[in-house]
Design a protein around this motif. Structure first.
Motif, mmCIF file in Angstrom:
data_model
loop_
_atom_site.group_PDB
_atom_site.id
_atom_site.type_symbol
_atom_site.label_atom_id
_atom_site.label_comp_id
_atom_site.label_asym_id
_atom_site.label_seq_id
_atom_site.Cartn_x
_atom_site.Cartn_y
_atom_site.Cartn_z
ATOM 1 N N PRO A 273 68.404 50.209 -6.307
ATOM 2 C CA PRO A 273 68.050 49.310 -6.561
ATOM 3 C C PRO A 273 67.253 49.112 -7.839
ATOM 4 C CG PRO A 273 65.789 50.721 -5.859
ATOM 5 C CD PRO A 273 67.825 51.839 -5.821
ATOM 6 N N SER A 274 67.638 47.008 -8.160
ATOM 7 C CA SER A 274 67.572 46.286 -9.403
ATOM 8 C C SER A 274 66.697 45.016 -9.800
ATOM 9 C CB SER A 274 69.512 46.570 -10.107
ATOM 10 O OG SER A 274 69.397 45.406 -9.151
ATOM 11 N N ARG A 275 66.124 45.500 -8.753
ATOM 12 C CA ARG A 275 64.456 44.033 -9.069
ATOM 13 C C ARG A 275 63.880 44.500 -9.292
ATOM 14 N NH1 ARG A 275 66.881 40.864 -3.529
ATOM 15 N NH2 ARG A 275 69.314 40.477 -4.220
ATOM 16 N N VAL A 276 63.241 43.547 -10.638
ATOM 17 C CA VAL A 276 61.982 43.412 -10.737
ATOM 18 C C VAL A 276 61.228 42.735 -10.751
ATOM 19 C CG1 VAL A 276 60.363 44.417 -12.713
ATOM 20 C CG2 VAL A 276 62.775 45.326 -12.415
ATOM 21 N N LEU A 277 59.758 42.702 -9.930
ATOM 22 C CA LEU A 277 58.787 41.792 -9.958
ATOM 23 C C LEU A 277 57.669 41.937 -11.026
ATOM 24 C CD1 LEU A 277 57.657 39.628 -7.800
ATOM 25 C CD2 LEU A 277 56.228 40.645 -6.773
ATOM 26 N N VAL A 278 57.185 41.026 -11.378
ATOM 27 C CA VAL A 278 56.967 40.892 -12.272
ATOM 28 C C VAL A 278 55.494 40.182 -11.839
ATOM 29 C CG1 VAL A 278 55.885 40.667 -15.134
ATOM 30 C CG2 VAL A 278 58.498 41.009 -13.764
ATOM 31 N N LEU A 279 54.004 40.399 -12.420
ATOM 32 C CA LEU A 279 52.990 39.614 -11.625
ATOM 33 C C LEU A 279 52.574 39.974 -13.378
ATOM 34 C CD1 LEU A 279 51.804 41.278 -8.629
ATOM 35 C CD2 LEU A 279 53.044 39.621 -9.094
ATOM 36 N N ASN A 280 51.939 38.129 -13.802
ATOM 37 C CA ASN A 280 51.370 38.009 -14.346
ATOM 38 C C ASN A 280 49.793 37.281 -14.303
ATOM 39 O OD1 ASN A 280 49.782 36.792 -16.602
ATOM 40 N ND2 ASN A 280 51.847 36.730 -17.940
ATOM 41 N N SER A 281 48.549 38.619 -14.103
ATOM 42 C CA SER A 281 47.359 38.154 -13.041
ATOM 43 C C SER A 281 46.257 37.296 -14.457
ATOM 44 C CB SER A 281 46.918 38.737 -12.512
ATOM 45 O OG SER A 281 47.647 39.600 -11.431
ATOM 46 N N GLY A 282 46.392 36.543 -14.344
ATOM 47 C CA GLY A 282 44.924 35.631 -15.495
ATOM 48 C C GLY A 282 43.979 35.448 -14.556
ATOM 49 N N SER A 283 42.520 34.583 -15.644
ATOM 50 C CA SER A 283 41.935 34.595 -14.672
ATOM 51 C C SER A 283 41.415 33.804 -13.493
ATOM 52 C CB SER A 283 40.765 34.006 -15.496
ATOM 53 O OG SER A 283 41.265 33.050 -16.179
ATOM 54 N N SER A 284 42.182 32.754 -13.452
ATOM 55 C CA SER A 284 42.530 32.123 -12.480
ATOM 56 C C SER A 284 43.328 31.602 -12.173
ATOM 57 C CB SER A 284 41.067 30.898 -12.657
ATOM 58 O OG SER A 284 42.230 30.150 -13.286
ATOM 59 N N SER A 285 44.903 32.708 -12.562
ATOM 60 C CA SER A 285 45.865 32.201 -11.885
ATOM 61 C C SER A 285 46.921 33.655 -11.956
ATOM 62 C CB SER A 285 46.466 31.359 -13.006
ATOM 63 O OG SER A 285 46.911 31.687 -14.142
ATOM 64 N N LEU B 32 60.729 37.776 -10.423
ATOM 65 C CA LEU B 32 61.330 38.093 -9.614
ATOM 66 C C LEU B 32 62.615 38.265 -10.339
ATOM 67 C CD1 LEU B 32 61.361 40.526 -7.319
ATOM 68 C CD2 LEU B 32 62.897 38.643 -5.921
ATOM 69 N N LEU B 33 63.343 39.782 -10.739
ATOM 70 C CA LEU B 33 64.541 39.726 -11.822
ATOM 71 C C LEU B 33 65.238 40.456 -11.608
ATOM 72 C CD1 LEU B 33 61.765 39.011 -13.991
ATOM 73 C CD2 LEU B 33 63.756 38.797 -15.976
ATOM 74 N N ASP B 34 66.320 40.507 -11.434
ATOM 75 C CA ASP B 34 67.470 41.428 -10.797
ATOM 76 C C ASP B 34 68.107 41.627 -12.363
ATOM 77 O OD1 ASP B 34 69.677 42.340 -10.644
ATOM 78 O OD2 ASP B 34 70.329 41.767 -8.754
ATOM 79 N N MET B 35 67.770 43.013 -12.747
ATOM 80 C CA MET B 35 67.745 44.226 -14.306
ATOM 81 C C MET B 35 69.123 44.033 -14.159
ATOM 82 S SD MET B 35 64.672 42.427 -15.148
ATOM 83 C CE MET B 35 64.992 42.979 -16.960
ATOM 84 N N SER B 36 70.329 43.709 -13.255
ATOM 85 C CA SER B 36 71.653 44.501 -14.031
ATOM 86 C C SER B 36 72.637 43.203 -14.314
ATOM 87 C CB SER B 36 72.494 44.021 -12.267
ATOM 88 O OG SER B 36 72.200 43.692 -11.174
ATOM 89 N N ASP B 37 71.592 42.028 -14.389
ATOM 90 C CA ASP B 37 72.252 40.451 -15.513
ATOM 91 C C ASP B 37 71.288 40.493 -16.146
ATOM 92 O OD1 ASP B 37 71.189 39.587 -12.933
ATOM 93 O OD2 ASP B 37 73.263 38.901 -12.505
ATOM 94 N N ASN B 38 69.989 40.496 -16.107
ATOM 95 C CA ASN B 38 68.894 39.631 -15.750
ATOM 96 C C ASN B 38 68.295 38.436 -15.539
ATOM 97 O OD1 ASN B 38 67.477 41.929 -17.522
ATOM 98 N ND2 ASN B 38 68.735 40.441 -19.876
ATOM 99 N N ALA B 39 68.899 38.313 -14.589
ATOM 100 C CA ALA B 39 68.887 36.210 -13.738
ATOM 101 C C ALA B 39 67.560 36.834 -13.097
ATOM 102 C CB ALA B 39 69.877 36.758 -12.550
ATOM 103 N N GLU C 124 66.089 46.420 -2.808
ATOM 104 C CA GLU C 124 66.198 46.233 -3.397
ATOM 105 C C GLU C 124 65.387 45.855 -4.734
ATOM 106 O OE1 GLU C 124 69.902 43.650 -3.704
ATOM 107 O OE2 GLU C 124 68.808 42.829 -1.295
ATOM 108 N N LEU C 125 63.841 46.322 -4.465
ATOM 109 C CA LEU C 125 63.106 46.215 -5.381
ATOM 110 C C LEU C 125 62.775 47.401 -5.886
ATOM 111 C CD1 LEU C 125 61.326 43.879 -6.517
ATOM 112 C CD2 LEU C 125 59.556 44.688 -4.632
#
Ligand SMILES: Nc1ncnc2c1ncn2[C@@H]1O[C@H](COP(=O)(O)OP(=O)(O)O)[C@@H](O)[C@H]1O
Ligand SMILES: CC(=O)OP(=O)(O)O
Ligand SMILES: [Mg+2]
Length: 406
Positions: free
Chosen positions: A6-18, A23-30, A90-91
């Motif tokens: 698996p080469s996908r990474v889900l990134v979560l940036n949780s702010g105070s109200s958002s 979702l990125l594929d790290m094999s090519d940073n897409a 794939e995650l």
């Protein structure tokens, strides 16, 4: 034959109200999908989701989203519609932005119960951010208990600050007892942008000194010597330093005693005043630099004063970090305001020619998504616009830590 790892990474940036996510594929940073849930907890929450994989169109959903747990479930449902759901084999991992990591976390860290407990313990020093980060992590864990979850800390890049910059001049025993010191935030962005600025100059990060100005809704400056942070403007919490969208930035701490003793305000009321009702919004009723500039251009005096105060503080930090570094190779503007507001960049370096700082009007007015120089060719110090990419940086660090083990 072994399965493709698996080469996908889900990134979560949780702010105070958002919640911002990618979702990125790290094999090519897409980037496979990007999105945002905003105004969480209000009646008018909004989810905006763009699948970038397969040419799908942006989808928007408006309606109440009660909390971060509901937000993440809605995100998960949107991703599933594009065949990119959290159940995908794939995650490889989920990477979380965590704002406060104290002194303990100097590197990205795989999250276990002890890590969660430490993030929780730090809530009093990041009350707007760490609770949201924790909910994001716990909800993601519930959705994919088998998957590694990684915390990437805003504070990590700043742990290299010398004690002379990190300590406040208060009684040492009291400071140590309550872990009062300057931690700094937006570190993922300062790290990414200082590296990208060195690259723009065709140099290794170890060879350059950079002042990074991260000007978003939250704003901070940092002094980076040879790739290592030596000072930054945020402190124990993200309240110190520059004037921000809704935060005051630096002020005489006696203002707080005065508001309590003479103004009769409670600690919580003062906290809310300084974090949510101050800065640009407190000064002129708007926290969006686009709106402030529009008002300035129409001759609005209140907006003009707010802008001038914002610039005054920004300029002071440029001067301060120039002195801290001694030699400066570049000043880099980044984040929503830094990347888009040419008048802010122009005003911030105006009059600093003797420090070798200037912007070329035409280069400054041009737009683009790539890192670019806006200083005249003859300038001694490069002035640059360097778009930040906290999500890519979080995904890269997450994948470097766990991706290869999958
Ligand atoms: N075109 C623009 N011109 C001026 N300011 C802008 C522009 N686009 C965005 N901004 C500013 O950027 C801010 C958001 O920056 P961002 O880095 O996304 O912040 P955060 O991550 O803290 O939410 C907005 O509040 C607005 O002030
Ligand atoms: C730490 C901080 O201020 O973050 P943000 O700018 O996302 O509010
Ligand atoms: Mg931001």
């Amino acid at each position: 034959m072994s399965a493709v790892s698996p080469s996908r990474v889900l990134v979560l940036n949780s702010g105070s109200s958002s919640v911002k996510y990618q979702l990125l594929d790290m094999s090519d940073n897409a980037r496979l999908a990007v999105g945002l849930v905003e105004r969480i907890g209000e009646e008018t929450s909004r989810l905006k989701h763009t699948p970038l994989h397969g040419g799908g169109e942006t989808r928007e959903w408006n309606g109440p989203i009660a909390d971060h747990e509901a937000a993440l479930k809605a995100v998960s449902a949107e991703l599933a519609k594009d065949g990119l759901g959290l159940d995908s084999p794939e995650l490889a991992a989920i990477g979380h932005r965590v704002v406060h990591g104290g002194r303990h976390f100097t590197e990205p860290t795989v999250i276990d119960d002890a890590v969660l407990a430490e993030i929780e313990r730090l809530i009093p020093v990041a009350p707007l951010h760490n609770p949201a980060n924790l909910t994001g992590i716990r909800t993601a864990q519930a959705l994919r208990p088998d998957l590694p979850q990684v915390a990437v800390f805003d504070t990590a890049f700043h742990t290299t600050m010398p004690e002379s910059a990190a300590r406040y001049a208060i009684d040492v025993k009291t400071a140590d007892e309550h872990r009062i010191r300057r931690y700094g935030f937006h570190g993922t962005s300062h790290a990414y942008v200082s590296r990208a600025t060195a690259e723009l100059l065709g140099k290794d990060p170890s060879e350059v000194n950079v002042i990074v100005l991260h000007l978003g809704n939250g704003a901070s400056a940092s002094a980076v010597r040879g790739g290592r942070c030596v000072d930054t403007s945020m402190g124990l919490t993200p309240l110190e330093g520059l004037v921000m969208g809704t935060r005051s930035g630096d002020l005489d701490p006696a203002v707080i005693f005065h508001l309590a003793r003479v103004g009769g305000m409670s600690t919580d009321e003062i906290d809310t005043l300084l974090n949510k009702k101050s800065g640009l919004i407190g000064l002129c009723g708007d926290n969006d630099m686009r709106e402030i500039r529009r008002r300035v251009d129409e001759g609005d005096e209140q907006a003009r004063l707010a802008f001038d105060i914002y610039i005054h503080h920004l300029k002071k930090y440029i001067g301060a970090y120039y002195a801290v570094l001694g030699t400066v190779d570049a000043v880099a503007f980044t984040a929503g305001v830094g990347e888009n507001a040419a008048p802010v960049r122009q005003a911030a370096v105006a009059g600093l020619e003797q420090l070798g700082l200037a912007v070329d009007e035409e280069l400054n007015a041009a737009r683009g998504d790539r890192p670019r120089l806006i200083s005249p060719e003859s300038a001694r110090v490069a002035v640059a616009v360097v778009p930040t990419d906290e999500e890519l940086e979080i995904a890269t660090q997450t994948y470097a830590l766990v991706g290869k083990n999958n």
